[in-house]
Design a protein around this motif. Structure first.
Motif, PDB file in Angstrom:
ATOM      1  N   THR A 110      -9.383  56.845 -15.154  1.00  0.00           N
ATOM      2  CA  THR A 110      -9.896  56.168 -16.349  1.00  0.00           C
ATOM      3  C   THR A 110      -9.552  54.694 -16.280  1.00  0.00           C
ATOM      4  O   THR A 110      -8.373  54.331 -16.142  1.00  0.00           O
ATOM      5  CB  THR A 110      -9.313  56.775 -17.624  1.00  0.00           C
ATOM      6  OG1 THR A 110      -9.573  58.175 -17.654  1.00  0.00           O
ATOM      7  CG2 THR A 110      -9.916  56.123 -18.852  1.00  0.00           C
ATOM      8  N   CYS A 111     -10.564  53.837 -16.388  1.00  0.00           N
ATOM      9  CA  CYS A 111     -10.382  52.395 -16.455  1.00  0.00           C
ATOM     10  C   CYS A 111     -10.367  51.986 -17.928  1.00  0.00           C
ATOM     11  O   CYS A 111     -11.309  52.285 -18.674  1.00  0.00           O
ATOM     12  CB  CYS A 111     -11.510  51.682 -15.710  1.00  0.00           C
ATOM     13  SG  CYS A 111     -11.490  49.885 -15.900  1.00  0.00           S
ATOM     14  N   VAL A 112      -9.295  51.303 -18.342  1.00  0.00           N
ATOM     15  CA  VAL A 112      -9.131  50.894 -19.739  1.00  0.00           C
ATOM     16  C   VAL A 112      -9.113  49.371 -19.782  1.00  0.00           C
ATOM     17  O   VAL A 112      -8.306  48.730 -19.102  1.00  0.00           O
ATOM     18  CB  VAL A 112      -7.840  51.467 -20.342  1.00  0.00           C
ATOM     19  CG1 VAL A 112      -7.690  51.019 -21.791  1.00  0.00           C
ATOM     20  CG2 VAL A 112      -7.842  52.990 -20.254  1.00  0.00           C
ATOM     21  N   ALA A 113     -10.004  48.768 -20.569  1.00  0.00           N
ATOM     22  CA  ALA A 113     -10.072  47.320 -20.783  1.00  0.00           C
ATOM     23  C   ALA A 113      -9.708  47.036 -22.233  1.00  0.00           C
ATOM     24  O   ALA A 113     -10.241  47.660 -23.157  1.00  0.00           O
ATOM     25  CB  ALA A 113     -11.471  46.800 -20.472  1.00  0.00           C
ATOM     26  N   SER A 114      -8.785  46.086 -22.457  1.00  0.00           N
ATOM     27  CA  SER A 114      -8.322  45.814 -23.815  1.00  0.00           C
ATOM     28  C   SER A 114      -8.135  44.321 -24.021  1.00  0.00           C
ATOM     29  O   SER A 114      -7.781  43.584 -23.084  1.00  0.00           O
ATOM     30  CB  SER A 114      -6.997  46.546 -24.075  1.00  0.00           C
ATOM     31  OG  SER A 114      -6.005  46.124 -23.143  1.00  0.00           O
ATOM     32  N   ASN A 115      -8.373  43.858 -25.236  1.00  0.00           N
ATOM     33  CA  ASN A 115      -8.092  42.486 -25.653  1.00  0.00           C
ATOM     34  C   ASN A 115      -7.772  42.496 -27.137  1.00  0.00           C
ATOM     35  O   ASN A 115      -7.547  43.557 -27.736  1.00  0.00           O
ATOM     36  CB  ASN A 115      -9.252  41.542 -25.319  1.00  0.00           C
ATOM     37  CG  ASN A 115     -10.534  41.897 -26.054  1.00  0.00           C
ATOM     38  OD1 ASN A 115     -10.563  42.768 -26.938  1.00  0.00           O
ATOM     39  ND2 ASN A 115     -11.618  41.219 -25.702  1.00  0.00           N
ATOM     40  N   ALA A 116      -7.712  41.327 -27.754  1.00  0.00           N
ATOM     41  CA  ALA A 116      -7.328  41.242 -29.154  1.00  0.00           C
ATOM     42  C   ALA A 116      -8.327  41.890 -30.086  1.00  0.00           C
ATOM     43  O   ALA A 116      -7.974  42.239 -31.230  1.00  0.00           O
ATOM     44  CB  ALA A 116      -7.149  39.768 -29.545  1.00  0.00           C
ATOM     45  N   ALA A 117      -9.573  42.107 -29.639  1.00  0.00           N
ATOM     46  CA  ALA A 117     -10.598  42.684 -30.505  1.00  0.00           C
ATOM     47  C   ALA A 117     -10.720  44.187 -30.352  1.00  0.00           C
ATOM     48  O   ALA A 117     -11.380  44.835 -31.172  1.00  0.00           O
ATOM     49  CB  ALA A 117     -11.951  42.034 -30.220  1.00  0.00           C
ATOM     50  N   GLY A 118     -10.114  44.771 -29.366  1.00  0.00           N
ATOM     51  CA  GLY A 118     -10.219  46.212 -29.170  1.00  0.00           C
ATOM     52  C   GLY A 118     -10.075  46.581 -27.709  1.00  0.00           C
ATOM     53  O   GLY A 118      -9.563  45.808 -26.880  1.00  0.00           O
ATOM     54  N   CYS A 129     -13.690  37.039 -32.064  1.00  0.00           N
ATOM     55  CA  CYS A 129     -13.477  37.632 -30.736  1.00  0.00           C
ATOM     56  C   CYS A 129     -14.513  38.724 -30.518  1.00  0.00           C
ATOM     57  O   CYS A 129     -15.061  39.289 -31.471  1.00  0.00           O
ATOM     58  CB  CYS A 129     -12.070  38.224 -30.626  1.00  0.00           C
ATOM     59  SG  CYS A 129     -10.743  36.993 -30.588  1.00  0.00           S
ATOM     60  N   ARG A 130     -14.751  39.039 -29.275  1.00  0.00           N
ATOM     61  CA  ARG A 130     -15.722  40.076 -28.914  1.00  0.00           C
ATOM     62  C   ARG A 130     -14.986  41.185 -28.179  1.00  0.00           C
ATOM     63  O   ARG A 130     -14.245  40.951 -27.215  1.00  0.00           O
ATOM     64  CB  ARG A 130     -16.817  39.482 -28.035  1.00  0.00           C
ATOM     65  CG  ARG A 130     -17.962  40.462 -27.761  1.00  0.00           C
ATOM     66  CD  ARG A 130     -19.110  39.804 -27.030  1.00  0.00           C
ATOM     67  NE  ARG A 130     -18.775  39.503 -25.641  1.00  0.00           N
ATOM     68  CZ  ARG A 130     -18.484  38.298 -25.166  1.00  0.00           C
ATOM     69  NH1 ARG A 130     -18.455  37.250 -25.998  1.00  0.00           N
ATOM     70  NH2 ARG A 130     -18.207  38.123 -23.888  1.00  0.00           N
ATOM     71  N   ALA A 131     -15.187  42.393 -28.657  1.00  0.00           N
ATOM     72  CA  ALA A 131     -14.523  43.546 -28.049  1.00  0.00           C
ATOM     73  C   ALA A 131     -14.972  43.716 -26.608  1.00  0.00           C
ATOM     74  O   ALA A 131     -16.102  43.368 -26.245  1.00  0.00           O
ATOM     75  CB  ALA A 131     -14.831  44.805 -28.858  1.00  0.00           C
TER      76      ALA A 131
END
Length: 634
Positions: A344-352, A271-273
């Motif tokens: 604050t914009c927060v982006a998250s997925n399985a990698a971070g 996966c890619r953060a």
């Protein structure tokens, strides 16, 4: 002869109670009443069905609809087959009487959708087969009647883009779930884990790009081949369960496209953060009361989810003033000074996860000063919304929006005339409580300069903004222009001692006054009638009643009470004139009696006497049998 008739009558009764419809077979050797009507060319459910049947097979016919009365009163039916009939319509409550039914086969039909009323009453259902239909939608209430008992649910070969997963997750006894050959694009995380008895899950040939982890080992037997899976770190759990011969394959990313999942090494499932490409506010600075949009773009594998944190560090939730769009952008419909600062914009997925700050500038509205005061215009400072308290008082000409006459439930809002803004069509007031973000709107005519807010909550702060709706041209659409905002607080008050609203008070007062006037009018009328009745009674002459004297026929009577003393004797009357041939005096009236009359005392002392002077009014005596009585001796 009689011995032969009894068995015939009994045989006829038994035959009549188990009627077999035409074209159907009713095996007599079956332990329970069974009706076999498959492949008989039926166009509808036979009306002469045995209502005590336990098994009914109507497969491979041409039954296009099932009505409410077709299976009525068949409370003993356990197995019903309606497969391959071209069935298009199920009436609401068509199976309502089938309380003992355990297996229902509706596969191979043309049902377009399922509603909650169509499968109502199936409290004992364990096997529901709906494969090979045209189902495109299923209501969540469709499975409510048998959610606790169903063990086998087959929805394969339909057109379902989604499934009521919340309803499916409540099937505690479900062991087999067949969903292959549909259009499913997503399986919610945790939906499968909430099925404790699930033994087999078939998701073959759908449009799934990702699969949530299933519980195990040991877990349910999973079939997910034929889906365009995106092979990354989210499918490591499936790769570890994969064995040679499984059909799950990768459709992306390009280096892994076309390869079977079990043949891909785990280190290649990466996966890619997330990385935020850009975040900005449009526009960067606004006046309070105006709208604002904040955009955020992020990339990653898998695609990251976006959420926002406000200047106070709290997570931004959807409401009437703020809304997060599906693309991740944040829309502020009405900007206030509390929005001034960094989002604050927060982006998250399985990698971070990744974060980016967006600076937002909310400028206070200018505060005009009176003419001729000679003072220089004050520099920028806190706006009316930030500094206008509930008890703050200023001259109306020094502020654009003023909240005055504050009570526990009302406030008067004033604003300056807008002569410099041509074409104003109306004013718009919008306000919300500090404890509730739901906005309330009021539209006022262009001539308004103030407005009274009523039905406010006691002891609560409110944020209010006034906008002018105007049109620059004759055909232009109305445009909103913010005039200003103000924050005020209503006076505190006990709910039990709160004063009634003025309209209620006035209404009660008017009702009391009207009731008192009506009561007084009725009393005066009664008094007038009483006075008139007494006056008329005083002017009425006494009744003309003759003197009544009684005589007895010698019968002994008890002594009567002593009469009152007689009045003074009247003047002597001249001797009576002779009565002629009839005799003298009263003796002439009764010539047949040799004894004189004896007048008794008057029984009614209130009656006038006959021997009154001539000057008194002459009364005509009455000689009825009740007034005079004659005494005689035999």
């Amino acid at each position: 002869m009689a011995k032969l008739l009894v068995p015939l009558v009994m045989l006829g009764a038994v035959a009549g109670s188990h009627r077999c419809p035409p074209r159907c077979l009713c095996p007599a050797a079956a332990p329970n009443p069974t009706l076999l009507c498959a492949r008989t060319g039926l166009l509808a459910v036979p009306p002469t069905l045995d209502r005590a049947a336990v098994e009914l097979r109507l497969a491979d016919n041409f039954i296009g609809a099932v009505g409410r009365a077709d299976f009525a009163n068949m409370s003993s039916l356990v197995h019903l087959t309606l497969s391959r009939n071209g069935l298009r319509r199920l009436a609401p409550g068509a199976f309502a009487d089938l309380r003992a039914l355990r297996a229902l086969h509706l596969d191979g039909n043309r049902l377009p959708a399922l509603s909650g009323a169509q499968l109502r009453g199936l409290a004992s259902l364990r096997h529901l087969i709906l494969a090979n239909n045209q189902l495109a939608a299923i209501e969540p209430a469709a499975f409510a009647a048998f959610a606790a008992t169903v063990e086998d649910l087959d929805l394969s070969h339909n057109n379902l883009p989604a499934l009521p997963w919340e309803a499916v997750a409540g099937m505690a006894s479900l062991a087999t779930l067949t969903l292959d050959h549909n259009l499913l694009e997503r399986v919610p995380a945790g939906a499968v884990a909430r099925l404790p008895r699930l033994a087999r899950l078939d998701l073959t040939a759908n449009r799934l790009r990702a699969l949530p982890p299933v519980p195990g080992p040991p877990g349910p037997s999973l079939a997910a081949g034929g889906n365009p899976l995106h092979c990354n770190c989210e499918l490591l759990w499936l790769r570890r369960l994969a064995q040679p011969g499984r059909l799950e394959s990768c459709a992306s990313p390009p280096p892994l496209a076309g390869r079977l999942l079990w043949a891909v090494p785990e280190e290649e499932l990466a996966c890619r953060a997330p990385a935020i490409a850009g975040a900005a506010a449009d526009p960067a600075a606004v006046l309070e009361g105006q709208p604002l949009r904040l955009g955020c773009a992020a990339a990653g594998d898998p695609p990251p989810a976006l959420h926002w944190l406000g200047p106070d560090g709290r997570l931004v939730q959807n409401g009437s003033r703020r809304a997060v769009r599906p693309d991740g952008s944040l829309e502020l419909r009405v900007a206030t000074l509390r929005d001034h600062g960094a989002f604050t914009c927060v982006a998250s997925n399985a990698a971070g996860e990744a974060a980016a700050r967006v600076q937002v500038a909310v400028l206070p509205l200018p505060v005009p000063h009176g003419d001729g005061d000679g003072d220089a215009e004050a520099g920028p400072g806190p706006s009316d919304m930030a500094r206008a308290g509930g008890n703050e008082s200023r001259v109306a000409g020094e502020r654009r929006i003023v909240a005055a006459e504050l009570t526990a439930s009302s406030a008067r809002i004033r604003w300056l005339p807008q002569r410099h803004v041509p074409g104003i069509r109306m004013f718009q007031i919008q306000y919300n409580s500090s404890l509730d973000d739901s906005l309330v709107y009021r539209l006022l005519p262009p001539s308004s300069r103030s407005f009274v807010l009523r039905d406010l909550a006691a002891g609560r702060e409110y944020d209010l903004c006034v906008s002018a709706l105007y049109a620059e041209g004759a055909t232009a659409l109305p445009t909103a222009r913010a005039l200003g905002c103000v924050r005020f607080a209503t006076a505190g008050g006990s709910p039990g001692c709160a004063a009634l609203p003025r309209p209620h008070f006035l209404g009660g007062t008017v009702i009391i006054v009207i009731g008192a006037a009506i009561a007084a009018s009725v009393l005066v009328f009664i008094l007038i009638l009483t006075a008139r009745y007494k006056a008329a009674a005083a002017r009425r002459p006494p009744a003309a009643v003759a003197s009544v004297c009684s005589q007895t026929n010698g019968t002994h009577r008890p002594p009567e009470p002593e009469p009152p003393p007689p009045p003074p004797p009247p003047p002597a009357l001249p001797p009576p004139a002779p009565m002629g041939a009839a005799g003298e005096g009263a003796r002439g009236l009764f010539p047949s009696h040799s004894y004189p009359r004896r007048a008794r005392t008057r029984r009614h002392g209130s009656l006038p006497r006959l021997d009154l002077p001539d000057a008194a009014p002459t009364l005509r005596p009455s000689f009825g049998s009740t007034h005079w009585m004659l005494e005689s001796t035999v």
